[in-house]
Design a protein around this motif. Structure first.
Motif, PDB file in Angstrom:
ATOM      1  N   PRO A 160       6.220  -9.741 -17.208  1.00 10.15           N
ATOM      2  CA  PRO A 160       4.787  -9.539 -17.477  1.00 10.15           C
ATOM      3  C   PRO A 160       4.422  -8.070 -17.660  1.00 10.15           C
ATOM      4  O   PRO A 160       3.570  -7.735 -18.480  1.00 10.15           O
ATOM      5  CB  PRO A 160       4.109 -10.130 -16.237  1.00 10.15           C
ATOM      6  N   SER A 164       2.873  -6.357 -20.979  1.00 10.88           N
ATOM      7  CA  SER A 164       1.666  -5.537 -20.857  1.00 10.88           C
ATOM      8  C   SER A 164       1.830  -4.204 -21.568  1.00 10.88           C
ATOM      9  O   SER A 164       0.917  -3.743 -22.270  1.00 10.88           O
ATOM     10  CB  SER A 164       1.343  -5.299 -19.374  1.00 10.88           C
ATOM     11  N   LEU A 304       1.683 -13.734  -9.765  1.00  7.75           N
ATOM     12  CA  LEU A 304       1.317 -13.516 -11.164  1.00  7.75           C
ATOM     13  C   LEU A 304      -0.186 -13.691 -11.366  1.00  7.75           C
ATOM     14  O   LEU A 304      -0.834 -12.902 -12.067  1.00  7.75           O
ATOM     15  CB  LEU A 304       2.074 -14.492 -12.064  1.00  7.75           C
ATOM     16  N   ILE A 308      -2.491 -10.678 -12.840  1.00 10.64           N
ATOM     17  CA  ILE A 308      -3.086 -10.873 -14.159  1.00 10.64           C
ATOM     18  C   ILE A 308      -4.594 -11.065 -14.019  1.00 10.64           C
ATOM     19  O   ILE A 308      -5.376 -10.642 -14.867  1.00 10.64           O
ATOM     20  CB  ILE A 308      -2.442 -12.086 -14.861  1.00 10.64           C
ATOM     21  N   LEU A 353      -1.603 -12.712 -21.531  1.00 13.29           N
ATOM     22  CA  LEU A 353      -0.747 -12.693 -20.339  1.00 13.29           C
ATOM     23  C   LEU A 353      -0.813 -14.005 -19.562  1.00 13.29           C
ATOM     24  O   LEU A 353       0.183 -14.435 -18.971  1.00 13.29           O
ATOM     25  CB  LEU A 353      -1.144 -11.519 -19.434  1.00 13.29           C
ATOM     26  N   ALA A 357       2.432 -16.109 -18.745  1.00 11.90           N
ATOM     27  CA  ALA A 357       2.776 -16.461 -17.366  1.00 11.90           C
ATOM     28  C   ALA A 357       2.946 -17.967 -17.203  1.00 11.90           C
ATOM     29  O   ALA A 357       3.785 -18.438 -16.434  1.00 11.90           O
ATOM     30  CB  ALA A 357       1.695 -15.950 -16.415  1.00 11.90           C
TER      31      ALA A 357
END
Length: 360
Positions: A160, A164, A304, A308, A353, A357
């Motif tokens: 992740p 990003s 996560l 996020i 994201l 995820a």
């Protein structure tokens, strides 16, 4: 009642904790609710990072980076990139407090670009900080709560974080490269001032990695700070520590009510990612992490979700409020435009994201 306006999260956590005592009367069990490891590590890190900042370590770093910029795009990349990478070690809020004022200074004549860059700095700090246990308070809490190893933590957050960084690089393409005057020279940093604090940061890191006892690390940091620069001890964000303590009390009391605890555990099961993201939008990701972690052992999607989930609304991450306040304090600021830009960019990053995820 000024403290209510200055720190609404602290006020809300205090009110919720007091309300919970009506259902679970105060007792010695309250002491067991407190996670001393998290409180000690957070205190140690805040003192150490404040010392590094005062010694000029961050100003020196930024000055060195800015010596290589040639246009508005590379300048923006430097300002955003330094927030992304430094937040991994000094937390997202410290990165923004340190580097957003520099952005305001350097882009004073480019208001439209300034707002865009500050929004991306905020996104970068929130997303860069998710890679490490040191990056933000919710990571430090979850890292200890689920007794994760550093390797396991990094393996969960690496992809992740990489996505990003790619998104941030793509966002930079929207900035037209225009010539800029050579920015500020690197500010000198005195090694004699920086080295002791760098050593104390290593002590904190060893405590996070379970090499040193957290109590010993806190004692070493506090005693060293008292000798090196006693006023540093007053710069610690004690309201954050109190907020943590109140949430520990609230969560402990909720778990002591069997029907409520069982109901929350059942409701959360299998929905940790979504719950972490959505709850963060309304109460911010630190309290969301602390609340949800009490009712699940499925730590990966929760980790996560609350990281996020720092994207989205302005209050999803309290670090975002910091950069907004710094921007809005200017005479030429346009808060409405900033909030619209902030919300649009954050929702775009959040959507990408969240989808990524969900596939992990």
């Amino acid at each position: 009642m000024d403290w209510l306006r200055r720190d609404p999260v602290l006020a809300a956590s205090c009110a919720a904790a007091l309300l919970s005592t009506l259902f679970v009367p105060p007792s010695r069990a309250y002491l067991s609710y407190l996670d001393l490891r998290v409180l000690c590590l957070l205190s140690s890190l805040m003192v150490t990072v404040a010392g590094l900042k005062k010694a000029g370590a961050f100003a020196f770093l930024m000055g060195r980076i800015l010596k290589v910029v040639h246009n508005t795009r590379t300048l923006s990349a430097a300002l955003i990139g330094v927030c992304f990478f430094t937040s991994m070690l000094v937390t997202n809020d410290v990165a923004l407090i340190t580097f957003v004022p520099l952005t305001i200074l350097m882009l004073a004549q480019r208001q439209r670009l300034m707002a865009f860059v500050i929004v991306l700095q905020t996104v970068a700090a929130n997303l860069g900080s998710m890679l490490t246990p040191l990056g933000n308070p919710q990571n430090l809490y979850l890292y200890g709560r689920f007794n994760l190893s550093a390797g396991r933590f990094l393996s969960i957050m690496a992809l992740p974080t990489a996505i990003s960084l790619l998104l941030l690089c793509l966002a930079l393409l929207w900035i037209r490269p225009e010539a800029v005057v050579a920015p500020v020279e690197a500010m000198p940093a005195c090694p004699k001032a920086v080295l002791p604090w760098a050593g104390l940061f290593c002590v904190c890191l060893l405590a996070v990695l379970h090499v040193l006892p957290y109590g010993l690390a806190l004692a070493v940091v506090v005693l060293a700070a008292a000798v090196l620069d006693r006023p540093i001890l007053r710069s610690v964000d004690y309201s954050l520590l109190l907020t943590f303590a109140f949430f520990f009390l609230l969560i402990g009391n909720i778990k002591s009510i069997p029907a409520v605890s069982q109901g929350l555990s059942t409701l959360l099961n299998g929905r940790e990612l979504t719950a972490g993201i959505l709850l963060s939008q309304v109460i911010s990701n630190v309290p969301a992490a602390m609340l949800l972690a009490g009712f699940t052992e499925n730590y990966e999607p929760l980790l996560l979700g609350v990281n996020i989930g720092g994207l989205g609304t302005l209050i999803a991450s309290m670090a975002s409020v910091i950069s907004y306040k710094l921007y809005a304090a200017q005479e030429s600021a346009r808060p409405g435009r900033y909030l619209a830009l902030f919300t649009g960019i954050n929702l775009l990053f959040l959507g990408v994201l969240w989808a990524a995820a969900a596939l992990l």
